[in-house]
Write a protein that holds these residues in place. Structure first.
Motif, PDB file in Angstrom:
ATOM      1  N   PHE A  11     -59.543 -29.014  90.184  1.00 13.70           N
ATOM      2  CA  PHE A  11     -59.162 -29.284  88.906  1.00 13.70           C
ATOM      3  C   PHE A  11     -60.220 -30.148  88.315  1.00 13.70           C
ATOM      4  O   PHE A  11     -60.442 -31.251  88.575  1.00 13.70           O
ATOM      5  CB  PHE A  11     -57.572 -29.919  88.835  1.00 13.70           C
ATOM      6  CG  PHE A  11     -57.075 -29.723  87.249  1.00 13.70           C
ATOM      7  CD1 PHE A  11     -57.363 -30.461  86.552  1.00 13.70           C
ATOM      8  CD2 PHE A  11     -55.863 -28.990  87.378  1.00 13.70           C
ATOM      9  CE1 PHE A  11     -56.827 -30.296  85.177  1.00 13.70           C
ATOM     10  CE2 PHE A  11     -55.307 -28.774  86.216  1.00 13.70           C
ATOM     11  CZ  PHE A  11     -55.882 -29.332  85.029  1.00 13.70           C
ATOM     12  N   VAL A  12     -60.773 -29.696  87.214  1.00 14.63           N
ATOM     13  CA  VAL A  12     -61.793 -30.354  86.641  1.00 14.63           C
ATOM     14  C   VAL A  12     -61.527 -30.676  85.018  1.00 14.63           C
ATOM     15  O   VAL A  12     -61.301 -29.878  84.195  1.00 14.63           O
ATOM     16  CB  VAL A  12     -63.359 -29.829  86.731  1.00 14.63           C
ATOM     17  CG1 VAL A  12     -64.216 -30.749  85.974  1.00 14.63           C
ATOM     18  CG2 VAL A  12     -63.802 -29.628  88.177  1.00 14.63           C
ATOM     19  N   GLY A  34     -58.840 -33.064  92.505  1.00 14.46           N
ATOM     20  CA  GLY A  34     -59.148 -33.388  90.834  1.00 14.46           C
ATOM     21  C   GLY A  34     -60.704 -34.006  90.823  1.00 14.46           C
ATOM     22  O   GLY A  34     -61.139 -34.632  91.681  1.00 14.46           O
ATOM     23  N   PHE A  35     -61.388 -33.802  89.665  1.00  9.69           N
ATOM     24  CA  PHE A  35     -62.436 -34.552  89.171  1.00  9.69           C
ATOM     25  C   PHE A  35     -62.286 -34.701  87.741  1.00  9.69           C
ATOM     26  O   PHE A  35     -62.161 -33.802  86.836  1.00  9.69           O
ATOM     27  CB  PHE A  35     -63.877 -33.881  89.595  1.00  9.69           C
ATOM     28  CG  PHE A  35     -65.048 -34.473  89.164  1.00  9.69           C
ATOM     29  CD1 PHE A  35     -65.341 -35.694  89.809  1.00  9.69           C
ATOM     30  CD2 PHE A  35     -65.885 -34.008  88.151  1.00  9.69           C
ATOM     31  CE1 PHE A  35     -66.739 -36.563  89.073  1.00  9.69           C
ATOM     32  CE2 PHE A  35     -66.949 -34.855  87.504  1.00  9.69           C
ATOM     33  CZ  PHE A  35     -67.251 -35.939  88.187  1.00  9.69           C
ATOM     34  N   GLU A  43     -58.007 -41.777  90.100  1.00  9.48           N
ATOM     35  CA  GLU A  43     -57.078 -42.575  90.747  1.00  9.48           C
ATOM     36  C   GLU A  43     -55.645 -42.155  90.415  1.00  9.48           C
ATOM     37  O   GLU A  43     -54.726 -42.313  91.120  1.00  9.48           O
ATOM     38  CB  GLU A  43     -57.180 -44.195  90.499  1.00  9.48           C
ATOM     39  CG  GLU A  43     -58.443 -44.624  91.010  1.00  9.48           C
ATOM     40  CD  GLU A  43     -58.825 -45.909  90.811  1.00  9.48           C
ATOM     41  OE1 GLU A  43     -58.370 -46.538  89.713  1.00  9.48           O
ATOM     42  OE2 GLU A  43     -59.996 -46.738  91.183  1.00  9.48           O
ATOM     43  N   ALA A  44     -55.122 -41.915  89.264  1.00  9.01           N
ATOM     44  CA  ALA A  44     -54.068 -41.479  88.732  1.00  9.01           C
ATOM     45  C   ALA A  44     -53.429 -40.384  89.600  1.00  9.01           C
ATOM     46  O   ALA A  44     -52.307 -40.315  90.047  1.00  9.01           O
ATOM     47  CB  ALA A  44     -53.992 -41.282  87.254  1.00  9.01           C
ATOM     48  N   LEU A  45     -54.454 -39.302  89.596  1.00  8.43           N
ATOM     49  CA  LEU A  45     -54.155 -37.952  90.361  1.00  8.43           C
ATOM     50  C   LEU A  45     -53.683 -38.455  91.941  1.00  8.43           C
ATOM     51  O   LEU A  45     -52.788 -38.073  92.320  1.00  8.43           O
ATOM     52  CB  LEU A  45     -55.222 -37.269  90.107  1.00  8.43           C
ATOM     53  CG  LEU A  45     -55.018 -35.912  90.956  1.00  8.43           C
ATOM     54  CD1 LEU A  45     -53.878 -35.055  90.349  1.00  8.43           C
ATOM     55  CD2 LEU A  45     -56.370 -34.755  91.029  1.00  8.43           C
ATOM     56  N   GLY A  50     -51.996 -36.073  94.490  1.00 11.27           N
ATOM     57  CA  GLY A  50     -53.067 -35.164  94.810  1.00 11.27           C
ATOM     58  C   GLY A  50     -54.342 -35.700  95.463  1.00 11.27           C
ATOM     59  O   GLY A  50     -54.296 -36.885  96.131  1.00 11.27           O
ATOM     60  N   HIS A  51     -55.612 -35.110  95.390  1.00  8.86           N
ATOM     61  CA  HIS A  51     -56.663 -35.768  96.039  1.00  8.86           C
ATOM     62  C   HIS A  51     -57.962 -35.811  94.921  1.00  8.86           C
ATOM     63  O   HIS A  51     -57.917 -34.921  93.946  1.00  8.86           O
ATOM     64  CB  HIS A  51     -57.307 -34.562  96.971  1.00  8.86           C
ATOM     65  CG  HIS A  51     -56.389 -34.573  97.987  1.00  8.86           C
ATOM     66  ND1 HIS A  51     -56.110 -35.171  99.269  1.00  8.86           N
ATOM     67  CD2 HIS A  51     -55.213 -33.489  98.080  1.00  8.86           C
ATOM     68  CE1 HIS A  51     -55.057 -34.605  99.810  1.00  8.86           C
ATOM     69  NE2 HIS A  51     -54.408 -33.542  99.225  1.00  8.86           N
ATOM     70  N   ALA A  52     -58.798 -36.704  95.106  1.00  3.49           N
ATOM     71  CA  ALA A  52     -59.789 -36.746  94.262  1.00  3.49           C
ATOM     72  C   ALA A  52     -61.205 -36.571  94.834  1.00  3.49           C
ATOM     73  O   ALA A  52     -61.349 -36.694  96.056  1.00  3.49           O
ATOM     74  CB  ALA A  52     -59.903 -38.200  93.495  1.00  3.49           C
ATOM     75  N   ALA A  53     -62.333 -36.054  94.087  1.00  2.95           N
ATOM     76  CA  ALA A  53     -63.591 -35.852  94.646  1.00  2.95           C
ATOM     77  C   ALA A  53     -64.557 -36.710  93.848  1.00  2.95           C
ATOM     78  O   ALA A  53     -64.153 -37.137  92.639  1.00  2.95           O
ATOM     79  CB  ALA A  53     -64.026 -34.356  94.689  1.00  2.95           C
ATOM     80  N   ALA A  54     -65.834 -36.768  94.286  1.00  5.68           N
ATOM     81  CA  ALA A  54     -66.685 -37.715  93.588  1.00  5.68           C
ATOM     82  C   ALA A  54     -67.560 -36.831  92.574  1.00  5.68           C
ATOM     83  O   ALA A  54     -68.443 -37.351  91.792  1.00  5.68           O
ATOM     84  CB  ALA A  54     -67.659 -38.160  94.512  1.00  5.68           C
TER      85      ALA A  54
END
Lengths: 301, 301
Positions: A11-12, A34-35, A43-45, A50-54
């Motif tokens: 999710f971008v 998400g990105f 951080e909110a995701l 959820g997960h976060a990507a760089a």
């Protein structure tokens, strides 16, 4: 692959709309990575499960779907083609473009995506931040029936009015464009009506109370009308959004060689409001362009 | 006289709107004496418990109020001044003008009525034939507070949304004019939206289903939209009514030196539809002017 259901989603674009949409997908048990450029949004995701990507590419790595809730077509292109997110997706994955884009842009992006063997879903939304939060968005989909069926569970997690409007990418964008045409003209004509009434000494609040209960009513008149009486209302959506969106409407009209006299006139009024320095104000403030045109005569006139 | 309540009413203009309005007054125990050029209309009022007169003057003889539901300001003048109905009324009686008239006309008629010592109520309506039948009309009143209070029981028998919009005759007509501005633009912009969508191959019925449930909705889009898909729908209100009413809107704008760009553009589309030979068709058929402008390319193009 095409008969397998989608479970992992990149999710971008975790903005005012994107953030609650991504959280709704998490809530419906999709694996969401998400990105967004803003760390706080990532951080909110994560906090929501959820997960976060760089990077957009890292988010897309092996995902079965990529959902783009970015600002415009240029950002969608940057994510897909320049940042490498498209190539990182699983083979046969589905790209779901939900940003408001010109129909021709959606069509062009679709062509580049599908030639890699992936699905493309042209799926802009309406319903605003409340619709995004409550999963009550209206989603207007232009895509082949098979691609649409594949993406439908994802879309159903985001909106409760999911319409398959055509088999071609760009047709969803066209319906969203038409939606903006109607919304923009309805706001401007409410301001125009107010302008005529005020010149005759009619109380504007009473005017909108009467009109809101008659055949002259529109959703926008009831929503934006009251805010036309406030000197500087909180910004739900800015004048410059309609400068852009009615611009997209008129570009779509040019591309299709279709005359749109009311949309063209309404665009002029939003342009004027922006040019007068009010582009960042709530879109109800298009009334300021009418007040500039139709000021009441001075007392000494 | 001005503190005595109105019990006898002369009613001129027993058409599609006037006939059920007069019957509602009878039902509320007013003594109604009606006049219309058509004998059948007079007979229908008598059958409903009212009285009929052979002329407008005879109907007005000694009445405490004269209600005018004629076609336009010219007919109102003919009844009041040429046929002698004004002079026949009781001293201190109230003239209630409910026809749609230009604000300037309502003001001019008011001046001639009040100089005879009688009250004048500028009170146009919206809500159509259904509103007239069910006594649910919206009534927009421009009149001094004392005159308004005197006429209020009569107005309450005809509508359930009675608004006192200003102290001056012409202000009721202005609000009705603004109502028509919004209605006319909302019909035309629905046709414009349809025109753009059809060019992109979108199904028009689906389009209006989506728009009718979104922020793009208007009362007119929901009511007239479906009729734009019928080749020749039953006439609820004709194209030429909006040629006239948007003409009144623009005349009011000229008189007040007020620029109305959307109303002006919408008027052009109704004029075109009328000029193409569709003036007598249902006003949804303004879509024919858009189809003439924006025809789909021929297959061999």
């Amino acid at each position: 692959m095409s008969h397998q259901s989608i479970s992992s989603i990149a999710f971008v674009g975790l903005g005012a709309m994107g953030a609650p949409m991504a959280e709704n997908l998490v809530r419906k048990q999709f694996r969401v990575t998400g990105f967004d450029m803003r760390e706080a949004a990532r951080e909110a995701l994560v906090a929501a499960g959820g997960h976060a990507a760089a990077s957009a590419k890292e988010a897309a790595e092996g995902a079965e779907a990529l959902l783009l809730m970015v600002v415009n077509a240029a950002q969608a292109r940057a994510v897909l083609f320049e940042a490498g997110a498209l190539a990182a997706l699983a083979p046969g994955a589905t790209v779901i473009l939900m940003a408001t884009c010109p129909p021709g842009e959606a069509e062009a992006i679709a062509a580049e995506v599908t030639k890699t063997g992936r699905h493309f879903i042209d799926a802009p939304v309406s319903g605003g931040v409340n619709g995004a939060r409550n999963a009550t968005l209206t989603i207007m989909v232009g895509a082949p029936a098979e691609s649409f069926a594949r993406a439908k569970p994802v879309l159903d997690a985001l909106g409760d009015k999911v319409f398959h409007v055509g088999e071609k990418a760009g047709q969803g964008a066209t319906v969203k464009t038409v939606n903006q045409l109607l919304c923009g003209v309805h706001i401007a004509v409410a301001a125009e009506a107010l302008s005529l009434a005020e010149k005759a000494g009619i109380d504007g609040r009473l005017l909108f109370e009467i009109m809101g209960g008659s055949a002259a009513s529109s959703w926008m008149l009831r929503d934006r009308g009251p805010r036309m009486h406030e000197p500087d209302p909180a910004v739900a959506s800015a004048v410059d959004i309609f400068v852009k969106d009615l611009g997209i409407v008129l570009d779509a009209g040019r591309a299709a060689k279709t005359a749109l006299p009311l949309a063209a006139a309404a665009h002029q009024m939003f342009l004027s409001a922006s040019g007068l320095g009010h582009g960042g104000r709530d879109d109800s403030q298009v009334v300021r362009a009418y007040r500039a045109l139709n000021a009441k005569p001075a007392n000494d006139a």
